[in-house]
Design a protein around this motif. Structure first.
Motif, PDB file in Angstrom:
ATOM      1  N   LEU A 333       1.065  -1.382  -0.021  1.00 20.46           N
ATOM      2  CA  LEU A 333       0.257   0.146   0.016  1.00 20.46           C
ATOM      3  C   LEU A 333       1.481   1.287  -0.047  1.00 20.46           C
ATOM      4  O   LEU A 333       0.257   2.411  -0.421  1.00 20.46           O
ATOM      5  CB  LEU A 333      -0.680  -0.471   1.155  1.00 20.46           C
ATOM      6  N   PRO A 334       2.231   1.516   0.918  1.00 26.97           N
ATOM      7  CA  PRO A 334       2.709   2.672   0.845  1.00 26.97           C
ATOM      8  C   PRO A 334       2.966   3.164  -0.662  1.00 26.97           C
ATOM      9  O   PRO A 334       2.795   4.977  -0.780  1.00 26.97           O
ATOM     10  CB  PRO A 334       4.213   1.938   1.084  1.00 26.97           C
ATOM     11  N   PRO A 335       2.875   3.040  -1.854  1.00 26.81           N
ATOM     12  CA  PRO A 335       2.685   3.715  -3.157  1.00 26.81           C
ATOM     13  C   PRO A 335       2.398   4.182  -3.430  1.00 26.81           C
ATOM     14  O   PRO A 335       2.544   5.292  -4.173  1.00 26.81           O
ATOM     15  CB  PRO A 335       3.884   2.182  -3.972  1.00 26.81           C
ATOM     16  N   CYS A 336       0.591   3.679  -2.979  1.00 28.01           N
ATOM     17  CA  CYS A 336      -0.453   4.142  -3.690  1.00 28.01           C
ATOM     18  C   CYS A 336      -1.147   4.810  -2.458  1.00 28.01           C
ATOM     19  O   CYS A 336      -1.990   6.209  -2.586  1.00 28.01           O
ATOM     20  CB  CYS A 336      -1.478   3.246  -4.132  1.00 28.01           C
ATOM     21  N   LEU A 337      -0.183   5.483  -1.137  1.00 28.49           N
ATOM     22  CA  LEU A 337      -0.988   5.693  -0.192  1.00 28.49           C
ATOM     23  C   LEU A 337      -1.739   7.783  -0.728  1.00 28.49           C
ATOM     24  O   LEU A 337      -2.277   8.245  -0.091  1.00 28.49           O
ATOM     25  CB  LEU A 337      -0.078   6.216   1.279  1.00 28.49           C
ATOM     26  N   PRO A 338      -0.444   8.069  -1.227  1.00 34.28           N
ATOM     27  CA  PRO A 338      -0.342   9.352  -1.811  1.00 34.28           C
ATOM     28  C   PRO A 338      -1.951   9.768  -3.187  1.00 34.28           C
ATOM     29  O   PRO A 338      -1.867  10.816  -3.025  1.00 34.28           O
ATOM     30  CB  PRO A 338       0.749   9.892  -3.072  1.00 34.28           C
TER      31      PRO A 338
END
Length: 918
Positions: A333-338
């Protein structure tokens, strides 16, 4: 089921005239009815009468409709009545569709209620007839036939209709190949219903399992069918099996994922919704299969979360919470949090339709009476257990994109903590300052959603945010005021912990009190709930404003409509729990008790709206203590009357009759209120108990099968033992027999209260408990010896205390068994907080090691850990425990002692050295 004779004798009743060939004998065997369903033929006159009756029901008034329904029910006494219904559904093409559909609906109900009573030949005719209707050209008749099919499958079991799934599959394949969409759609719609209702049987029963592989192999390719209903129903069938993930589905997962991938952008919203639902479910059962494609899957779900169709967006939004529960979330998930965090924020804005619906009665609707559907059914809220409520079906209770997005943000915050703030704070700051109130409202909702997961990260901002939120309680939009109440409640612990009461706690309390008297019902509800949360956190800190709080709540009591009254009772009861004896002032008692008791006097004993009021009175009785004395007799007598009434109705209830069973929730409420009286009044309650039938009524309640009733009954038993045990002596032998049998940890709350009640009885009767110790101890040892992950902490601690109390008053009966439970028991004692119950348990320990010192030799580390668990030792117990530690230290060889002592945690070594000089 025997039809009442008065119905059978009605001259207007339908009595089909049967020919000799068709008339069934009264012994249930049908003459002239061959195994093949087609051999049966209806009588023309009977058929005409039934068709006429079904047609009449279409336009009948309520009274006539009930009379027709009674006649239709009575016709089940006619053995081939369901053949007539089936015949009308599949053969009378010249009749209006509404008549045929009504025949099918009556047939479905008869199958549900009377299938086992039907003759096998009738069952065979019905099965064949409804299957023949699955391919009818009329959609509503196909749907009715499909409902009949799945009702038979569910009621009779697939094992008794093994040809059903193969037959439907054959119909589906043949129709799909020939382009007969009606027949194909009917077959797959029926399969969808069967899969939904009987998926577990298909996946697990030996008779059904062989059908599952061919079924799934046929359905997966249909996900790509050109005809939309085939795609939709194929997906619906498959979705039913995903949570079970049977072996045939597991083997076909690559094919399923490939098929799902091709319909992600399907033009039909219902298909897109099912695709999202399937993928979310697969996260639970096939995460390893999904992981390689996770980046593409996340991209799709981001797009689907923003879908214009609300149902698609809701299903997609569930993905984020579900993914966070898997092991791959922190990597995936971190890459898509923005992209994800702002998307969730946008999804949390009320739609125009939602705003219109929620404000249908205007901004100031406090004087608009609640509609019946707005008042949720409420169940007894036991003071000794967990409240259960049914979710209402009104518009506010529906799951929405907004609620789903807020839940997703909550779970993201719990998973990533401060890691989401860089993507959240800039958006949040812009939205909080927006002039568009729905945008600002969504930002306040987001602040509440992240309150738990980002508690520490948000804390530095709260000195500025909290006053702003408190000021926002006065916003001119009711939906902003209501969500602000909720968000402030989520931060109430932080606000209470701040030393500057005048900057935080006082303005918060006064701000919420103002909103309790809001002119909007939704704000009233949110403010009352937030106030109750603040009461739980602040406790005695609210004492300076007690007069103002009580005055506000009583003003609200005069103004509120029915639904919010239920929440107001909770706020009053929680206030009593929070401030305790501070409430026991004549001015507070005189203000609170008359209106509450007046309201109760206006309610019938069987009025369910009394539940929250009784819970409220229970808290007040406990808080007031002897201050409740002036009201004790009428409250006590009414509780006993309620219990008597329910038990009498329960004894007279006939399960075979048509009357509803008595509502045992009234027992729970009355028992809990009596517990509150016993807890508050103590020995002052004895004259009331002694002059009543309560002890015998309590025995009956303790024997009931309903866990909630037994749970509250054992709680009352313990409270009566503490307050006025003499009144229990005539029934004590029976009480102890029942309560001993209830020591079953499978019923956690019941067992917990039973164990506690035994301990309270033990303290009161002392050595008189000795004859009962062997069976009681046998059960308690089994509980305390279970692995800790299998036993609730409260049950473990209550069991340990009760063993200690038994040991304190009857050591000769307990000590011989000490070696079998000492280790587990001492470990449980270690975790108990300092109080009188822990003191009793340790006095029991002292007595047991005096009688059987060898009993703890195999558990010395646990013994030292238990003794070192005290924060403040009772002065008269400290020397005795020091002597015990010294005596058992001497049992350890001198050369082994340093290593033995070094194995203890540092804080334990320090306590043992400082307090007991070892």
């Amino acid at each position: 089921r025997v039809v009442p004779s008065r119905l059978r004798r009605r001259s207007a009743s339908f009595r089909p005239r049967r020919s000799a060939a068709a008339a069934p004998r009264r012994n249930g065997r049908a003459r002239g009815m061959a195994a093949a369903a087609g051999a049966w033929q209806p009588s023309a006159e009977g058929l005409s009468q039934l068709v006429q009756l079904l047609a009449s029901s279409q336009s009948a008034d309520n009274q006539t409709h009930r009379a027709i329904q009674q006649q239709l029910t009575a016709f089940n006494a006619i053995p081939d009545f369901n053949n007539y219904l089936t015949y009308i559904l599949f053969a009378l093409h010249d009749q209006p569709g509404a008549v045929r559909q009504m025949a099918g609906l009556v047939l479905k109900n008869n199958v549900k209620e009377h299938w086992d009573e039907m003759h096998p030949s009738v069952q065979a005719y019905v099965k064949q007839g409804v299957l023949a209707c699955v391919g009818l050209p009329e959609p509503y008749l196909r749907q009715t036939a499909g409902t009949c099919v799945t009702t038979i499958a569910y009621t009779a079991g697939l094992a008794s209709w093994t040809e059903l799934v193969p037959t439907l599959l054959g119909m589906l394949e043949g129709a799909a190949a020939g382009g007969a969409h009606d027949a194909a759609e009917g077959a797959i719609a029926a399969l969808s219903k069967v899969c939904e209702d009987s998926c577990e049987a298909l996946a697990t029963q030996p008779e059904s399992q062989p059908m599952l592989g061919p079924l799934l192999s046929t359905l997966i390719p249909l996900i790509n069918a050109t005809h939309e209903p085939l795609r939709r129903h194929a997906l619906s069938c498959i979705v039913a099996f995903i949570p079970l993930c049977p072996e045939p589905l597991d083997a076909l997962l690559p094919s399923l994922l490939a098929a799902l991938d091709t319909v992600k952008g399907d033009p039909a919203p219902a298909v897109r919704r099912l695709v999202c639902q399937a993928l979310v479910m697969l996260l639970d059962v096939a995460i390893q299969t999904l992981e390689p494609a996770m980046p593409a899957l996340i991209d799709f779900m981001l797009s689907a979360t923003a879908d214009a169709d609300e149902m698609v967006a809701i299903e997609a939004c569930e993905f984020w919470s579900a993914l966070c529960e898997t092991g791959c979330a922190k990597q995936a998930l971190p890459p898509c949090l923005p992209r994800l965090v702002p998307l969730l924020l946008r999804s949390m804005v009320y739609s125009a339709e939602e705003r219109e619906e929620l404000r249908a009665d205007g901004e100031e609707d406090a004087e608009v009476a609640d509609r019946p559907e707005e008042i949720r059914p409420r169940f007894a809220k036991s003071k000794h257990g967990v409240e259960e409520e049914e979710e209402g079906e009104g518009e506010v209770a529906e799951w929405s994109v907004r609620k789903c997005a807020a839940s997703g943000l909550d779970v993201l915050a719990a998973t990533f903590g401060a890691g989401i703030l860089p993507h959240l704070l800039p958006e949040l700051e812009a939205r909080l300052s927006s002039e568009d109130w729905p945008t600002r409202e969504s930002a306040i909702l987001a602040l509440g959603a992240i309150s738990v997961g980002c508690e520490q990260a948000v804390a530095p901002f709260l000195p500025q945010l909290a006053p702003w939120l408190i000021g926002t309680l006065d916003h001119n939009e009711s939906l902003v005021r209501s969500i602000t109440c909720w968000t402030l409640s989520r931060y109430s612990r932080w606000l209470v912990e701040q030393r500057d009461i005048s900057a935080y706690l006082e303005p918060l309390a006064k701000g919420l009190l103002a909103r309790v008297l809001d002119r909007n019902k939704k704000v009233q509800e949110a403010a009352c709930s937030a106030l109750a949360t603040l009461e739980e956190e602040a406790q005695q800190l609210l004492a300076p404003w007690l007069d103002e709080i009580i005055a506000t709540l009583l003003t609200a009591y005069q103004r509120y409509q029915a639904k919010n009254l239920l929440i107001l009772y909770d706020a009053i009861g929680t206030l009593a729990d929070a401030v305790g004896s501070e409430l026991c002032q004549p001015r507070h008692i005189d203000a609170l008790m008359p209106p509450l008791l007046s309201r109760w006097s206006c309610l019938a004993d069987d009025d369910r709206s009394s539940f929250p009021l009784l819970v409220c009175l229970t808290s007040i009785a406990q808080a007031l203590g002897l201050g409740f004395q002036p009201f004790a007799q009428p409250v006590f007598e009414r509780c006993v009357r309620i219990i008597q009434g329910v038990l009498a109705a329960d004894a007279a209830y006939d399960p075979e009759g048509e009357a509803e069973p008595p509502d045992r929730d009234f027992l729970v409420c009355a028992l809990d209120l009596l517990s509150g009286l016993a807890d508050g009044l103590g020995q002052s309650l004895e004259p009331l108990v002694a002059g009543s039938t309560l002890p015998s009524l309590l025995l009956t309640c303790m024997r009931m099968e309903t866990p909630d009733v037994r749970q509250s009954a054992f709680a009352l038993l313990g409270d009566l033992a503490k307050a006025c045990h003499a009144s229990l002596l005539p029934v004590l032998d029976e009480c102890l027999g029942i309560v001993t049998k209830a020591l079953d940890p499978e019923f956690n709350s019941v067992c917990n209260n039973a164990s506690w009640a035994i301990g309270e009885i033990t303290i009161k009767i002392g050595g008189g408990i000795a004859p009962y110790v062997p069976p009681i101890l046998q059960h308690l040892i089994l509980i305390v010896s279970r692995p800790t992950h299998e036993v609730a902490r409260a049950l473990l601690e209550n069991t340990a205390i009760t063993i200690g109390r038994l040991g304190m008053v009857a050591p000769q009966a307990v000590a011989p068994m000490l070696e079998t439970f000492a280790g587990a028991w001492l470990l449980a004692l270690r975790g108990i907080r300092d109080d009188i119950e822990k003191e009793h348990a340790f006095r029991g320990l002292v007595e047991l090691v005096r009688v059987n010192p060898a009993g703890v030799m195999g558990a010395l580390p646990a013994l030292f850990a238990a003794i070192g668990s005290w924060d403040e030792l009772p002065p008269d117990l400290a020397p005795t425990l020091s002597s015990i530690t010294a005596a058992y230290k001497a049992q350890v060889p001198a050369e082994a002692w340093p290593a033995f002592y070094a194995s203890f945690p540092e804080h334990l070594r320090r306590r043992l050295t400082d307090r007991h000089a070892i």
